[in-house]
Motif scaffolding. Structure first.
Motif, mmCIF file in Angstrom:
data_model
loop_
_atom_site.group_PDB
_atom_site.id
_atom_site.type_symbol
_atom_site.label_atom_id
_atom_site.label_comp_id
_atom_site.label_asym_id
_atom_site.label_seq_id
_atom_site.Cartn_x
_atom_site.Cartn_y
_atom_site.Cartn_z
ATOM 1 N N ALA B 186 0.846 -1.188 0.000
ATOM 2 C CA ALA B 186 0.000 0.000 0.000
ATOM 3 C C ALA B 186 0.883 1.241 0.000
ATOM 4 O O ALA B 186 0.598 2.215 -0.679
ATOM 5 C CB ALA B 186 -0.921 -0.001 1.222
ATOM 6 N N ARG B 187 1.991 1.176 0.728
ATOM 7 C CA ARG B 187 2.869 2.339 0.841
ATOM 8 C C ARG B 187 3.784 2.475 -0.377
ATOM 9 O O ARG B 187 3.951 3.554 -0.911
ATOM 10 C CB ARG B 187 3.701 2.202 2.119
ATOM 11 N N PHE B 188 4.396 1.365 -0.781
ATOM 12 C CA PHE B 188 5.342 1.416 -1.894
ATOM 13 C C PHE B 188 4.855 0.544 -3.043
ATOM 14 O O PHE B 188 4.665 -0.657 -2.870
ATOM 15 C CB PHE B 188 6.733 0.933 -1.456
ATOM 16 N N ARG B 189 4.677 1.157 -4.194
ATOM 17 C CA ARG B 189 4.074 0.428 -5.297
ATOM 18 C C ARG B 189 5.016 -0.551 -5.975
ATOM 19 O O ARG B 189 4.605 -1.307 -6.848
ATOM 20 C CB ARG B 189 3.526 1.417 -6.334
ATOM 21 N N ASP B 190 6.304 -0.565 -5.607
ATOM 22 C CA ASP B 190 7.165 -1.564 -6.260
ATOM 23 C C ASP B 190 7.305 -2.845 -5.437
ATOM 24 O O ASP B 190 7.979 -3.771 -5.846
ATOM 25 C CB ASP B 190 8.539 -1.006 -6.662
ATOM 26 N N ILE B 191 6.641 -2.897 -4.286
ATOM 27 C CA ILE B 191 6.730 -4.113 -3.462
ATOM 28 C C ILE B 191 6.161 -5.353 -4.171
ATOM 29 O O ILE B 191 6.782 -6.411 -4.127
ATOM 30 C CB ILE B 191 6.023 -3.908 -2.105
ATOM 31 N N ILE B 194 8.701 -7.048 -6.169
ATOM 32 C CA ILE B 194 9.747 -7.655 -5.345
ATOM 33 C C ILE B 194 9.244 -8.965 -4.746
ATOM 34 O O ILE B 194 9.936 -9.984 -4.783
ATOM 35 C CB ILE B 194 10.170 -6.673 -4.220
ATOM 36 N N TYR B 277 -2.449 6.006 2.231
ATOM 37 C CA TYR B 277 -1.461 5.490 1.276
ATOM 38 C C TYR B 277 -2.129 5.167 -0.052
ATOM 39 O O TYR B 277 -1.527 5.288 -1.104
ATOM 40 C CB TYR B 277 -0.824 4.180 1.767
ATOM 41 N N LEU B 278 -3.377 4.680 0.059
ATOM 42 C CA LEU B 278 -4.014 4.065 -1.110
ATOM 43 C C LEU B 278 -4.278 5.068 -2.226
ATOM 44 O O LEU B 278 -4.461 6.233 -1.981
ATOM 45 C CB LEU B 278 -5.321 3.400 -0.673
#
Lengths: 254, 278
Positions: B186-191, B194, B277-278
């Protein structure tokens, strides 16, 4: 135990929004910034904070129908979302007694590929109805939509007006004490608008409290008995709707 | 009752209060497990809408994969089909559940943004939705499990209670990993990317298809520090009638405790912010 009276109490409510830019959403850039020398404690520097509501206080009791007026971005929708329980206050507190029905977005929980009946179930479950309550209300809701045999078909085959009818019927099927609305929901053709209007009125009658955000001052005069003007996140005192003109005449504070 | 009859939301009153509220969210979600189930089941139904076999399509493609890989690895590793086939079958079925719960965890909050931003539904409801959706899918794959257990005669030697214990411990672990992935995504869109790579890498580092053989040297290292090995071992071992290796259960229990403590703290600190975050 006696159930508490329906009421809304807002004390010194302040709500701040972190606004995350595209950069702040990327973990890589985030890490790079930390590595390049931004202190860890300041890792949020890529995001700004916007104060959406500051120091707002008011109280509503059963029978109050509050109209929220104000320009775009003045904090009306944010206040409604905070009242629905979705946004947590940063300071101050919100206390709501009674069952809350947020009618902020008709399309909430609607799945276009599911049938009308399935959507009624799904939306009803999200609104807090039990499976049995939905079964009991199913006939009534189905009848109200006036869609008949179409209810067994997927929603995506509906016209926009039919979809709006269905969404409206489900959204308004809850027995609520506190009704939160972002703009008066007027949908469908003229016939349907008339019955929709009836239904909303009866809902407002049943609900202890209505909070309606709208730009339409005539609408507010029609349905509300109190008004509050929001201006840059700051709320005016809650006054009787009779004083709406005076409230509008006041110069903007910001 | 349904939507909070009484709701009190306040600004932060310190760390203890944040934990108390996070816990209240968890309790509220457990009271609404039927809602989580309704959402999960709706997901399953709508994903396979219009197809004749429904979720059994996945079961069918999994069955073909089991057959193919089973024969191939039996040849490659010079191990009898009797050993390889059930091992591969159970490996693929349970690996599927483990990896899907974690990968789909990335979507948990992002997908529910509409509901999170205008209702007071507990956030944990959406975590359970992800877990339950995959349990519903797993229940279709029971066909494969029953087929190999009966066909290869393992029903005589299997230790079902231990396998169920293993499944429960696995669920306890993947649910906290799923929650951690949900918050981070939700916080970081590249998770999500990963997480996807990690799970792909883990699939090859975990004995899903291949037999681990003797545990020594590098192999021992790979297995001991691979949480997914312990999960698979705790479920698959007893089903295949292997003597229960209690160390896997111990490690899983410890990992569940430590993982939930950490992730729950993370949740307590970020809970207010997730919706923004969203």
């Amino acid at each position: 135990m006696k159930p508490p009276m329906v009421s809304i109490k807002v004390r010194d409510l302040t709500l701040r929004f972190p606004v995350y830019g595209v950069d702040a959403k990327s973990l890589k850039k985030h890490l790079a910034r930390v590595a390049v020398g931004g202190r860890l404690g300041r890792a949020h520097s890529g995001s700004a904070e916007v104060t959406a509501i500051s120091n707002l206080s008011f109280e509503l009791k059963a029978g109050d129908r509050l109209g929220l007026i104000g320009h775009n971005g003045s904090g009306k929708t944010t206040l409604l979302r905070a009242l629905s329980g979705a946004y947590e206050p940063d300071e101050g507190e919100i206390e709501v007694s009674g069952r809350i029905a947020p009618l902020l977005d008709l399309s909430l929980g609607i799945d276009p590929s599911a049938t009308g009946l399935e959507n009624i179930r799904l939306r009803g479950r999200i609104a807090g109805l039990s499976a049995r309550e939905i079964d009991e209300k199913m006939d009534e809701i189905g009848k109200f939509t006036g869609l008949g045999p179409f209810l067994a078909m997927p929603l995506k085959t509906y016209s926009a007006g039919m979809q709006a009818r269905l969404a409206f019927a489900v959204a308004t099927a809850v027995d609520a004490d506190v009704l939160l609305m972002d703009e008066w929901i007027a949908v469908g053709d003229a016939d349907f608008q008339k019955i929709a209007h009836q239904r909303l009125l009866s809902l407002v009658e049943r609900a202890g409290i209505l909070v309606l955000a709208s730009h339409d001052h005539d609408l507010i005069r029609l349905y509300c008995n109190k008004v509050m003007r929001m201006d840059g996140g700051i709320g005016s005192p809650v006054v009787s709707v009779k004083n709406l003109d005076e409230l509008l005449a006041q110069p903007s504070e910001s | 009752m349904q939507i909070a009859e009484h709701m009190l939301r306040t600004g932060s009153r310190g760390t203890r209060d944040e934990f108390r509220r996070a816990f209240a969210d968890l309790v509220a979600s457990l009271g609404k497990l039927d809602l989580a189930w309704s959402l999960a089941w709706h997901d399953v139904v709508s994903r396979y809408r219009g197809s004749i076999l429904g979720p059994f399509w996945i079961t069918l493609s999994m069955a073909f994969m089991v057959l193919g890989i089973g024969f191939l690895y039996a040849e490659l590793q010079h191990i009898s089909l009797q050993t390889t086939m059930p091992f591969v079958a159970l490996g693929i079925v349970f690996w599927g559940m483990i990896s899907q719960v974690i990968i789909e965890g990335c979507e948990t909050f992002v997908q529910a943004s509409g509901m999170l931003s205008q209702t007071s539904l507990p956030m944990f409801t959406f975590v359970w939705r992800t877990v339950m959706r995959n349990l519903a899918t797993l229940s279709h794959h029971v066909v494969i499990i029953v087929a190999v257990v009966v066909w290869f005669g393992f029903w005589r030697t299997m230790n079902l209670p231990m396998a169920i214990l293993g499944l429960v411990l696995t669920l306890l672990n993947i649910s906290w990993i799923s929650l951690a992935a949900a918050i981070a995504s939700a916080r970081f869109r590249d998770i999500p990317q990963i997480v996807m790579s990690i799970m792909q890498f883990s699939m090859f580092m975990t004995p899903v298809f291949w037999q681990p053989g003797t545990r020594q040297g590098l192999m021992n290292l790979v297995l001991t520090f691979n949480p997914f090995f312990h999960m698979l071992d705790a479920i698959r071992g007893p089903l295949l009638g292997a003597p229960a290796d209690l160390s896997s259960y111990g490690i899983l229990a410890l990992m569940a405790l430590a993982g939930w403590a950490t992730t729950f703290s993370l949740f307590a600190f970020t809970r207010r912010r997730i919706v923004h975050y969203l």
